[in-house]
Design a protein around this motif. Structure first.
Motif, short mmCIF file in Angstrom:
data_model
loop_
_atom_site.label_atom_id
_atom_site.label_comp_id
_atom_site.label_asym_id
_atom_site.label_seq_id
_atom_site.Cartn_x
_atom_site.Cartn_y
_atom_site.Cartn_z
N TRP A 71 -78.60 7.00 -22.03
CA TRP A 71 -77.21 7.35 -22.36
C TRP A 71 -76.29 6.13 -22.41
N GLN A 72 -76.82 4.92 -22.44
CA GLN A 72 -75.94 3.74 -22.34
C GLN A 72 -74.79 3.78 -23.36
N ALA A 73 -75.11 4.16 -24.60
CA ALA A 73 -74.06 4.16 -25.63
C ALA A 73 -73.01 5.22 -25.34
N GLN A 74 -73.42 6.34 -24.76
CA GLN A 74 -72.45 7.40 -24.43
C GLN A 74 -71.63 6.98 -23.20
N ILE A 75 -72.27 6.33 -22.23
CA ILE A 75 -71.53 5.89 -21.04
C ILE A 75 -70.44 4.90 -21.47
N ALA A 76 -70.83 3.93 -22.30
CA ALA A 76 -69.87 2.90 -22.74
C ALA A 76 -68.71 3.54 -23.50
N HIS A 77 -69.01 4.50 -24.32
CA HIS A 77 -67.97 5.11 -25.17
C HIS A 77 -67.04 6.05 -24.38
N PHE A 78 -67.63 6.95 -23.61
CA PHE A 78 -66.83 8.02 -23.01
C PHE A 78 -66.13 7.62 -21.72
N GLN A 79 -66.51 6.47 -21.14
CA GLN A 79 -65.83 6.06 -19.91
C GLN A 79 -64.36 5.74 -20.16
N GLN A 80 -63.99 5.58 -21.44
CA GLN A 80 -62.57 5.32 -21.72
C GLN A 80 -61.69 6.54 -21.47
N GLN A 81 -62.27 7.72 -21.53
CA GLN A 81 -61.44 8.94 -21.36
C GLN A 81 -61.98 9.93 -20.34
N TYR A 82 -63.20 9.71 -19.88
CA TYR A 82 -63.85 10.70 -19.01
C TYR A 82 -64.43 10.01 -17.77
N THR A 83 -64.64 10.79 -16.72
CA THR A 83 -65.48 10.31 -15.62
C THR A 83 -66.91 10.63 -16.02
N VAL A 84 -67.65 9.60 -16.41
CA VAL A 84 -69.02 9.83 -16.87
C VAL A 84 -69.95 9.74 -15.67
N ILE A 85 -70.79 10.76 -15.53
CA ILE A 85 -71.72 10.84 -14.40
C ILE A 85 -73.12 10.95 -14.99
N ALA A 86 -73.93 9.90 -14.78
CA ALA A 86 -75.25 9.88 -15.42
C ALA A 86 -76.33 9.65 -14.35
N PRO A 87 -76.87 10.74 -13.82
CA PRO A 87 -77.87 10.60 -12.75
C PRO A 87 -79.27 10.32 -13.28
N ASP A 88 -80.10 9.79 -12.39
CA ASP A 88 -81.54 9.80 -12.61
C ASP A 88 -82.05 11.04 -11.89
N LEU A 89 -82.69 11.92 -12.64
CA LEU A 89 -83.18 13.17 -12.04
C LEU A 89 -84.30 12.88 -11.05
N ARG A 90 -84.51 13.80 -10.13
CA ARG A 90 -85.60 13.73 -9.14
C ARG A 90 -86.90 13.33 -9.84
N GLY A 91 -87.49 12.21 -9.37
CA GLY A 91 -88.78 11.79 -9.94
C GLY A 91 -88.67 10.71 -11.00
N PHE A 92 -87.43 10.37 -11.41
CA PHE A 92 -87.26 9.43 -12.52
C PHE A 92 -86.30 8.29 -12.15
N GLY A 93 -86.42 7.18 -12.90
CA GLY A 93 -85.50 6.05 -12.72
C GLY A 93 -85.49 5.59 -11.27
N GLY A 94 -84.28 5.48 -10.71
CA GLY A 94 -84.14 4.99 -9.33
C GLY A 94 -84.12 6.09 -8.29
N SER A 95 -84.38 7.32 -8.68
CA SER A 95 -84.34 8.43 -7.71
C SER A 95 -85.71 8.67 -7.10
#
Ligand code: MLT
Length: 269
Positions: free
Chosen positions: A39-63
């Motif tokens: 979601w990097q492109a969405q995080i970069a874009h929407f952080q200008q107007q929204y609180t963007v919350i992008a988790p790593d789900l259980r079992g993935f990424g840093g979780s």
């Protein structure tokens, strides 16, 4: 604007989440077997107007990983608890891709009061066929025996359109690296969870929430006709088809997807 990476204790695991910006909450729920990085492109874009919350789900990424089966309901409960820990009280704009969409149905079933809008990217609402279940269990076996390297490259033609693969080979390389880095038990647990997920096709007409459906015209896993049928059944939905892209529309056509999401969210705000 800066992104913050936090760790929260959620339902007995350590969950990693990226937070950026201020404004109404926009929850970005990744697909399988990926992480918030898609979601990097969405995080970069929407952080200008929204609180963007992008988790790593259980079992993935840093979780943390849970061995066994992680159901779509478990993922939804994790997200509800994560939002509580982050003190997000208002209902969220829930954007999920593919497996993220399966989790969205469970989130709606159990926590409808926490949901403001739904953005469903390249997903479906029906349960697996017998053949689908059997293919998932074969993949579990392969990954546990030989590691994610055994499936990573083979997944790419299902994830990206031919156009994207030809034009942006770096997207394919990034996805392969991400899948290869995933934990085999994490992959296995959510794959088993998807194999036993419920069918929501018959209850779509009860989901009285504004919804935007986004699908790549060349998505072979969740093709446009499936998503158009969902849009007809959902009471307040429209479907946007993005030309020449596959199953990873938000990655393959970030600008078009961001624009569609922005227009939808502006009306729903
Ligand atoms: C995903 O992108 O999350 C997967 O394609 C979901 C699935 O395997 O059904």
């Amino acid at each position: 604007m800066s992104q913050q990476m936090l760790e929260q204790n959620v339902n007995g695991i350590r969950m990693q989440v990226t937070i950026a910006g201020e404004g109404p909450p926009l929850l970005l729920v990744h697909g399988f077997p990926l992480s918030h990085r898609m979601w990097q492109a969405q995080i970069a874009h929407f952080q200008q107007q929204y609180t963007v919350i992008a988790p790593d789900l259980r079992g993935f990424g840093g979780s943390d990983v849970t061995v066994g089966t992680v159901s779509m309901k478990q993922h939804a409960e994790d997200l509800k608890e994560l939002l509580a820990q982050l003190e997000v009280e208002e209902p969220v704009n829930f954007c999920g891709l593919s497996m993220g969409g399966y989790i969205a149905w469970e989130f709606w079933r159990h926590f409808p009061e926490k949901l403001k809008t739904l953005i469903l990217c390249d997903t479906r609402s029906d349960a697996d066929t017998e053949e689908g279940v059997s293919n998932r269990l074969k993949m579990v076996d392969l990954v546990l025996r030989h590691g994610p390297e055994a499936v990573a490259s083979a997944m790419i033609p299902n994830l990206l359109s031919k156009t994207s693969r030809d034009l942006y080979p770096e997207i394919a390389q990034d996805l392969i690296a991400e899948i290869e880095a995933a934990d085999p038990e994490g992959i296995a647990a959510s794959q088993r969870g998807m194999a036993e997920r419920d069918d929501f096709l018959g209850v779509l007409d009860q989901i009285q929430i504004p919804a935007l459906l986004i699908v790549g015209s060349d998505d072979v896993l969740t093709p446009p006709d499936i998503m158009q049928e969902m849009a007809v059944r959902l009471p307040e939905a429209s479907c946007r088809e993005i030309p020449r892209v596959g199953h990873m529309a938000p990655l393959e056509a970030a600008e078009e997807v961001n624009q569609a999401m922005e227009e939808f969210l502006a009306v729903a705000r």
